[in-house]
Design a protein around this motif. Structure first.
Motif, PDB file in Angstrom:
ATOM      1  N   VAL A 221     -44.646  -2.288  11.371  1.00 56.75           N
ATOM      2  CA  VAL A 221     -43.504  -2.939  12.019  1.00 56.75           C
ATOM      3  C   VAL A 221     -42.313  -2.007  12.170  1.00 56.75           C
ATOM      4  O   VAL A 221     -41.376  -2.305  12.909  1.00 56.75           O
ATOM      5  CB  VAL A 221     -43.084  -4.193  11.208  1.00 56.75           C
ATOM      6  CG1 VAL A 221     -42.334  -3.807   9.933  1.00 56.75           C
ATOM      7  CG2 VAL A 221     -42.282  -5.167  12.060  1.00 56.75           C
ATOM      8  N   CYS A 222     -42.335  -0.859  11.536  1.00 58.14           N
ATOM      9  CA  CYS A 222     -41.180   0.053  11.529  1.00 58.14           C
ATOM     10  C   CYS A 222     -40.849   0.565  12.933  1.00 58.14           C
ATOM     11  O   CYS A 222     -41.719   1.111  13.621  1.00 58.14           O
ATOM     12  CB  CYS A 222     -41.453   1.232  10.602  1.00 58.14           C
ATOM     13  SG  CYS A 222     -40.092   2.428  10.550  1.00 58.14           S
ATOM     14  N   PRO A 223     -39.590   0.436  13.371  1.00 59.25           N
ATOM     15  CA  PRO A 223     -39.226   0.916  14.714  1.00 59.25           C
ATOM     16  C   PRO A 223     -39.389   2.411  14.912  1.00 59.25           C
ATOM     17  O   PRO A 223     -39.540   2.874  16.049  1.00 59.25           O
ATOM     18  CB  PRO A 223     -37.739   0.523  14.824  1.00 59.25           C
ATOM     19  CG  PRO A 223     -37.541  -0.573  13.847  1.00 59.25           C
ATOM     20  CD  PRO A 223     -38.483  -0.264  12.710  1.00 59.25           C
ATOM     21  N   TRP A 224     -39.382   3.188  13.820  1.00 63.47           N
ATOM     22  CA  TRP A 224     -39.501   4.633  13.973  1.00 63.47           C
ATOM     23  C   TRP A 224     -40.880   5.047  14.486  1.00 63.47           C
ATOM     24  O   TRP A 224     -41.041   6.156  15.007  1.00 63.47           O
ATOM     25  CB  TRP A 224     -39.207   5.343  12.648  1.00 63.47           C
ATOM     26  CG  TRP A 224     -37.739   5.492  12.396  1.00 63.47           C
ATOM     27  CD1 TRP A 224     -36.960   4.734  11.579  1.00 63.47           C
ATOM     28  CD2 TRP A 224     -36.864   6.450  12.991  1.00 63.47           C
ATOM     29  NE1 TRP A 224     -35.653   5.163  11.620  1.00 63.47           N
ATOM     30  CE2 TRP A 224     -35.566   6.214  12.472  1.00 63.47           C
ATOM     31  CE3 TRP A 224     -37.035   7.485  13.904  1.00 63.47           C
ATOM     32  CZ2 TRP A 224     -34.459   6.984  12.857  1.00 63.47           C
ATOM     33  CZ3 TRP A 224     -35.932   8.252  14.277  1.00 63.47           C
ATOM     34  CH2 TRP A 224     -34.665   7.992  13.755  1.00 63.47           C
ATOM     35  N   ASN A 225     -41.859   4.179  14.369  1.00 65.52           N
ATOM     36  CA  ASN A 225     -43.201   4.537  14.846  1.00 65.52           C
ATOM     37  C   ASN A 225     -43.212   4.844  16.344  1.00 65.52           C
ATOM     38  O   ASN A 225     -44.030   5.634  16.810  1.00 65.52           O
ATOM     39  CB  ASN A 225     -44.193   3.412  14.553  1.00 65.52           C
ATOM     40  CG  ASN A 225     -44.519   3.288  13.080  1.00 65.52           C
ATOM     41  OD1 ASN A 225     -44.473   4.266  12.348  1.00 65.52           O
ATOM     42  ND2 ASN A 225     -44.847   2.084  12.631  1.00 65.52           N
TER      43      ASN A 225
END
Length: 376
Positions: free
Chosen positions: A242-246
């Motif tokens: 879920v991390c936006p940095w992905n």
């Protein structure tokens, strides 16, 4: 020397390499001590063993002058969260859908360590998750990334998908600057956790973590967590995926540690039918095999019970007489979840009357007279 090591590391398949000093994280002993004192490590007694060496690289090896931290990318090609909706299939964590990283990364580390030793006439020791080394804080200090609020190392270039290795060396190498925390006000990784395993940002209670429960925990899984586990049969990628940095991580296919497509979401009916030999064959060379067939079947049967599909009930019924108590117990739970008390009565008369294991006997009582479910 530094440039030669970096070039060789990338040729070996490492996606990044940085250097830190053994004393770069002076607060590490206190952080580890507090976490262990809270009991947040659950039954992972190995975290307590040699805690002094784990918290201090120089205690582990007095000759160390520099620590080379290396990263291997295992970014999945599809979003792991899409697997959670496929309730007739078992979701396996992305890192486990490929060869055991202990074997892959350790081999690369040994080759690179040998190269460094020969070129620099220095001593080295290599570690990959099999020794008392705190890889994530050291990787943060070296600038590979930062530990996010979910405690996992996070990189601007590679997102959440990094496997870490360390080379301790007597060489005096120039250290890199640490990576600053870039999580900001985001708390997506904390909010998505199905079992509430993060009591606070940057703090994990392993006893509530699905990865810990399905991999490290050896006994029956507490009733309060079973529904939340869903179809996750080995590990959990939710807080990572879920991390936006992905979305900023762009990795060429050839730079990734290759996955085996068949392992992403195998049918639960097939998994529930695995005996010891079939399990070893199916998961040979992967991290799943190290957990063992009985513990894995426990997880599979929880997923069967969560499927909501009575057509999968035979997959649970066939395990009611399994030699392993943790398998029998979760088979009973799955039958209760899918069939209800009335249908479980004849199953109990056939399989449960002579049950001697107290945990399995308790599962039979609950299946025949279900308690109110408590979700975390």
């Amino acid at each position: 020397m530094r440039r030669l090591v970096e070039a060789r590391a990338r040729r070996l398949g490492f996606c990044d390499v940085r250097v830190t000093r053994p004393d770069a994280v002076p607060e590490l002993p206190g952080r580890l001590s507090d976490w262990l004192a809270d009991g947040a490590h659950g039954t992972m007694a190995w975290m307590e063993d040699r805690a002094d060496r784990r918290a201090s690289p120089e205690t582990l090896w007095p000759e160390v002058r520099s620590i080379v931290m290396l990263a291997t990318n295992y970014a999945p090609e599809t979003d792991p969260l899409t697997l959670i909706g496929r309730r007739d299939r078992g979701a396996i964590a992305a890192y486990a859908q490929r060869r055991d990283y202990h074997d892959v990364v350790k081999g690369r580390l040994k080759e690179l360590g040998g190269y460094l030793s020969a070129k620099g006439n220095v001593r080295v020791k290599v570690f990959c998750d099999t020794a008392p080394v705190m890889e994530k804080p050291l990787a943060e200090a070296a600038g590979l990334g930062w530990q996010g609020k979910h405690t996992v190392l996070l990189s601007r270039a590679h997102g959440n998908w990094l496997l870490l290795g360390a080379i301790y060396t007597s060489a005096d190498l120039e250290p890199d600057a640490p990576e600053p925390d870039r999580c900001g006000s985001c708390r997506a990784c904390l909010d998505i956790c199905p079992t509430g395993a993060f009591p606070a940002p940057y703090r994990l209670d392993a006893r509530r973590c699905i990865a810990y429960l399905t991999i490290e925990h050896a006994g029956p899984i507490a009733r309060e967590f079973r529904t939340a586990i869903g179809n996750r049969v080995f590990g959990c990628d939710d807080c990572l995926a879920v991390c936006p940095w992905n979305k900023f991580a762009h990795v060429a296919r050839e730079a990734r540690m290759a996955a085996q497509d068949a392992f992403a979401a195998p049918p639960l009916a097939e998994l529930a039918a695995l005996d010891e030999a079939a399990f070893r064959t199916a998961f040979a060379g992967t991290p799943v095999k190290r957990t063992g067939r009985d513990r894995f079947l426990r997880n599979v049967l929880i997923a069967v019970g969560n499927s909501g599909d009575p057509a999968l009930a035979p997959s649970a019924m066939r395990n009611l007489a399994d030699p392993a108590a943790i398998v029998r117990g979760m088979a009973v739970w799955a039958c209760g979840a899918l069939l209800g008390p009335a249908a479980c009565r004849p199953l109990y008369e056939r399989h449960g009357l002579g049950e001697t294991d107290p945990d399995v006997a308790a599962e039979w009582r609950a299946a025949l007279d279900p308690p109110a479910e408590t979700n975390p």
